[in-house]
Design a protein around this motif. Structure first.
Motif, PDB file in Angstrom:
ATOM      1  N   CYS A   1       0.829  -1.222   0.000  1.00 13.42           N
ATOM      2  CA  CYS A   1       0.000   0.000   0.000  1.00 13.42           C
ATOM      3  C   CYS A   1       0.857   1.264   0.000  1.00 13.42           C
ATOM      4  O   CYS A   1       0.354   2.364   0.288  1.00 13.42           O
ATOM      5  N   ASN A   2       2.170   1.124  -0.289  1.00  5.85           N
ATOM      6  CA  ASN A   2       3.115   2.251  -0.345  1.00  5.85           C
ATOM      7  C   ASN A   2       3.357   2.870   1.022  1.00  5.85           C
ATOM      8  O   ASN A   2       3.658   4.074   1.124  1.00  5.85           O
ATOM      9  N   GLY A   3       3.237   2.079   2.073  1.00  4.70           N
ATOM     10  CA  GLY A   3       3.552   2.545   3.414  1.00  4.70           C
ATOM     11  C   GLY A   3       4.902   2.029   3.871  1.00  4.70           C
ATOM     12  O   GLY A   3       5.590   1.288   3.156  1.00  4.70           O
ATOM     13  N   SER A   4       5.284   2.418   5.096  1.00  7.70           N
ATOM     14  CA  SER A   4       6.555   1.974   5.682  1.00  7.70           C
ATOM     15  C   SER A   4       6.255   1.180   6.945  1.00  7.70           C
ATOM     16  O   SER A   4       5.380   1.555   7.731  1.00  7.70           O
ATOM     17  N   PHE A   5       7.008   0.103   7.129  1.00  2.00           N
ATOM     18  CA  PHE A   5       6.794  -0.784   8.278  1.00  2.00           C
ATOM     19  C   PHE A   5       8.122  -0.973   8.987  1.00  2.00           C
ATOM     20  O   PHE A   5       9.156  -1.193   8.354  1.00  2.00           O
ATOM     21  N   ALA A   6       8.101  -0.889  10.318  1.00  2.00           N
ATOM     22  CA  ALA A   6       9.343  -1.040  11.085  1.00  2.00           C
ATOM     23  C   ALA A   6       9.036  -1.717  12.415  1.00  2.00           C
ATOM     24  O   ALA A   6       7.970  -1.511  13.002  1.00  2.00           O
ATOM     25  N   ILE A   7      10.000  -2.511  12.858  1.00  2.00           N
ATOM     26  CA  ILE A   7       9.935  -3.148  14.173  1.00  2.00           C
ATOM     27  C   ILE A   7      11.083  -2.597  15.008  1.00  2.00           C
ATOM     28  O   ILE A   7      12.229  -2.576  14.562  1.00  2.00           O
ATOM     29  N   ARG A   8      10.758  -2.166  16.236  1.00  2.00           N
ATOM     30  CA  ARG A   8      11.787  -1.664  17.151  1.00  2.00           C
ATOM     31  C   ARG A   8      11.662  -2.421  18.471  1.00  2.00           C
ATOM     32  O   ARG A   8      10.553  -2.597  18.996  1.00  2.00           O
ATOM     33  N   THR A   9      12.784  -2.867  19.001  1.00  2.00           N
ATOM     34  CA  THR A   9      12.781  -3.549  20.292  1.00  2.00           C
ATOM     35  C   THR A   9      13.781  -2.884  21.222  1.00  2.00           C
ATOM     36  O   THR A   9      14.853  -2.451  20.790  1.00  2.00           O
ATOM     37  N   GLN A  10      13.423  -2.809  22.486  1.00  2.00           N
ATOM     38  CA  GLN A  10      14.318  -2.307  23.522  1.00  2.00           C
ATOM     39  C   GLN A  10      14.068  -3.143  24.772  1.00  2.00           C
ATOM     40  O   GLN A  10      13.029  -3.013  25.418  1.00  2.00           O
ATOM     41  N   ALA A  11      15.030  -4.028  25.066  1.00  2.00           N
ATOM     42  CA  ALA A  11      14.841  -5.024  26.129  1.00  2.00           C
ATOM     43  C   ALA A  11      13.589  -5.840  25.784  1.00  2.00           C
ATOM     44  O   ALA A  11      13.527  -6.451  24.726  1.00  2.00           O
ATOM     45  N   ASP A  12      12.569  -5.836  26.656  1.00  2.00           N
ATOM     46  CA  ASP A  12      11.354  -6.605  26.391  1.00  2.00           C
ATOM     47  C   ASP A  12      10.233  -5.741  25.813  1.00  2.00           C
ATOM     48  O   ASP A  12       9.094  -6.219  25.691  1.00  2.00           O
ATOM     49  N   LEU A  13      10.549  -4.504  25.466  1.00  2.22           N
ATOM     50  CA  LEU A  13       9.548  -3.614  24.880  1.00  2.22           C
ATOM     51  C   LEU A  13       9.536  -3.802  23.361  1.00  2.22           C
ATOM     52  O   LEU A  13      10.552  -3.621  22.689  1.00  2.22           O
ATOM     53  N   PHE A  14       8.386  -4.168  22.836  1.00  5.99           N
ATOM     54  CA  PHE A  14       8.230  -4.473  21.409  1.00  5.99           C
ATOM     55  C   PHE A  14       7.338  -3.416  20.775  1.00  5.99           C
ATOM     56  O   PHE A  14       6.217  -3.166  21.257  1.00  5.99           O
ATOM     57  N   THR A  15       7.818  -2.783  19.701  1.00  5.16           N
ATOM     58  CA  THR A  15       7.059  -1.729  19.028  1.00  5.16           C
ATOM     59  C   THR A  15       7.000  -2.008  17.538  1.00  5.16           C
ATOM     60  O   THR A  15       8.037  -2.222  16.897  1.00  5.16           O
ATOM     61  N   ALA A  16       5.794  -2.006  16.995  1.00  5.19           N
ATOM     62  CA  ALA A  16       5.580  -2.115  15.549  1.00  5.19           C
ATOM     63  C   ALA A  16       5.042  -0.778  15.063  1.00  5.19           C
ATOM     64  O   ALA A  16       4.068  -0.248  15.623  1.00  5.19           O
ATOM     65  N   ALA A  17       5.674  -0.206  14.042  1.00  9.64           N
ATOM     66  CA  ALA A  17       5.295   1.122  13.541  1.00  9.64           C
ATOM     67  C   ALA A  17       4.907   1.020  12.066  1.00  9.64           C
ATOM     68  O   ALA A  17       5.633   0.423  11.266  1.00  9.64           O
ATOM     69  N   VAL A  18       3.763   1.614  11.737  1.00  8.49           N
ATOM     70  CA  VAL A  18       3.255   1.658  10.359  1.00  8.49           C
ATOM     71  C   VAL A  18       3.009   3.115  10.012  1.00  8.49           C
ATOM     72  O   VAL A  18       2.283   3.814  10.725  1.00  8.49           O
ATOM     73  N   SER A  19       3.620   3.585   8.931  1.00 14.09           N
ATOM     74  CA  SER A  19       3.464   4.997   8.574  1.00 14.09           C
ATOM     75  C   SER A  19       3.114   5.148   7.101  1.00 14.09           C
ATOM     76  O   SER A  19       3.534   4.337   6.265  1.00 14.09           O
ATOM     77  N   PHE A  20       2.354   6.219   6.824  1.00  8.03           N
ATOM     78  CA  PHE A  20       1.917   6.539   5.468  1.00  8.03           C
ATOM     79  C   PHE A  20       2.006   8.053   5.271  1.00  8.03           C
ATOM     80  O   PHE A  20       1.838   8.819   6.228  1.00  8.03           O
ATOM     81  N   PRO A  21       2.244   8.490   4.025  1.00  5.75           N
ATOM     82  CA  PRO A  21       2.153   9.930   3.755  1.00  5.75           C
ATOM     83  C   PRO A  21       0.702  10.398   3.883  1.00  5.75           C
ATOM     84  O   PRO A  21      -0.233   9.681   3.507  1.00  5.75           O
ATOM     85  N   LEU A  22       0.532  11.594   4.428  1.00  4.36           N
ATOM     86  CA  LEU A  22      -0.800  12.190   4.473  1.00  4.36           C
ATOM     87  C   LEU A  22      -1.223  12.577   3.060  1.00  4.36           C
ATOM     88  O   LEU A  22      -0.369  12.848   2.193  1.00  4.36           O
ATOM     89  N   THR A  23      -2.499  12.598   2.813  1.00  4.96           N
ATOM     90  CA  THR A  23      -2.997  12.945   1.485  1.00  4.96           C
ATOM     91  C   THR A  23      -4.079  14.009   1.582  1.00  4.96           C
ATOM     92  O   THR A  23      -4.809  14.086   2.585  1.00  4.96           O
TER      93      THR A  23
END
Length: 381
Positions: free
Chosen positions: A349-371
């Motif tokens: 869908c032309n978005g960006s996906f990233a996984i970030r971890t810090q110790a036991d903290l799990f973060t999934a980030a999904v971003s898209f350009p505003l339209t």
């Protein structure tokens, strides 16, 4: 092989010889014309004038200096001048050599960028040009072969998944009928329930593999339309409310009240957050909180799902690779495709996906350009 660089060696030798000849000619010119030739008197008068005016010497002292430092050291002066001129000539020759190196660097960069145009270098570097073009052809052939192999593998997986769907549907249908039988012994009903649950799990895995294979081969259909990101997240939370209540976890949404418009496929993006929130519900620390946040900054909208993992997160693992789990010892039946599907659908869908971890903290980030595009108003029948 030895004769490949003959033109280059001759060019460099010619530059050195020319530099030496020019340096010698200029040195002889300085000696014969400036010091001992027609410019001898003007040069001597200039030297005397500079000595008297700038350094306060008397005429006799200035003549003395001229005799000691100029007339008596003509050969030394000539040698120094020639050496300086040769250094200048050598520096200019190095400039040409570094220009060739820059040409080679630019050509290798074009290879990395996978440009279709052939490499063109100066005639002196034609052997290197031929080698780089041969490498370009080989890289292109390997790239085509790799894509074809990936395509065949994806097609095979898609065909297998498609062929498995029909018998699985039959198995699930018949187990549902068996579950409705009332005269069966209790232990048989337990067996049927296990069979039904495993069939549903296998069906989910087959559908996941089917979706991933379609995305990998570029055959995943997407319908990009303007949609309200915040509204989609609220709808996903509402649909998963039963699972959230059963998990014993607390969901902490932070979603703006105003619409956040992006271009995406609503069905695909819904599946993305269904997977992300489901993943958080399944693997979070018991009794902890899951945070769902949507923010806008610098023309982009980013949604994050953040949770504290129940198990220790391994270091250096790409969780979005297929069949990768945070804990390899899990036997909960997960396919290891949830995050891979989330990334694949987001990027489709032309978005960006990233996984970030810090110790036991799990973060999934999904971003898209505003339209600025808005959905077309519905026409009343």
């Amino acid at each position: 092989m030895k004769g490949k660089y003959t033109r280059l060696k001759l060019k460099m030798l010619l530059m050195v010889v020319l530099g030496t000849i020019i340096a010698g000619a200029v040195g002889i010119f300085l000696l014969e014309v400036v010091i001992d030739g027609v410019l001898q008197d003007p040069f001597a008068r200039f030297f005397l004038w500079a000595s008297q005016t700038l350094f306060g010497q008397t005429q006799e002292e200035a003549l003395n200096l001229y005799q000691i430092y100029i007339r008596n050291n003509k050969s030394e002066i000539l040698t120094v001048c020639i050496m300086v001129l040769m250094l200048v000539a050598f520096y200019l020759a190095l400039g040409r050599f570094t220009h060739w190196l820059e040409d080679i660097r630019a050509a290798t960069r074009r290879l990395v960028e996978e440009q279709d145009d052939p490499v063109v270098l100066p005639r002196e570097l034609s052997p290197i040009q031929d080698d780089l073009n041969a490498i370009r052809v080989q890289l292109a052939a390997r790239e085509r072969s790799s894509k074809e192999a990936e395509q065949r593998k994806g097609d095979l997986v898609a065909f297998l998944a498609h062929d498995l769907k029909t018998p699985l549907t039959s198995i699930i249908s018949y187990t549902e009928l068996l579950r409705q039988e009332e005269d069966l012994p209790a232990h048989v009903k337990d067996y049927i329930l296990v069979l039904y649950q495993k069939a549903l799990r296998l069906q989910t895995m087959v559908l996941d593999v089917f979706d991933v294979s379609k995305a990998a081969t570029g055959n995943l259909p997407v319908n990009l339309r303007p949609l309200d990101f915040a509204k989609l997240l609220r709808q996903t939370l509402a649909d998963l409310d039963e699972d959230i209540q059963a998990s014993g976890l607390s969901i902490r949404p932070a979603l703006p009240e105003e619409p956040v418009w992006i271009l995406a496929d609503g069905d695909r993006l819904y599946r993305v957050f269904q997977n992300l929130i489901g993943n958080a519900l399944k693997y979070s620390l018991a009794g902890s909180r899951v945070y769902l946040t949507l923010t806008t900054q610098d023309g982009r909208a980013e949604a994050t799902v953040q949770n504290t993992s129940r198990d220790e997160l391994p270091y250096g693992v790409d969780f979005t690779e297929r069949f990768v789990r945070g804990d390899q010892s899990r036997t909960d039946g997960g396919s290891g495709l949830g995050l891979s599907i989330a990334r694949t659908f987001t990027e489709a869908c032309n978005g960006s996906f990233a996984i970030r971890t810090q110790a036991d903290l799990f973060t999934a980030a999904v971003s898209f350009p505003l339209t600025d595009t808005r959905p077309e108003p519905e026409v009343e029948a």
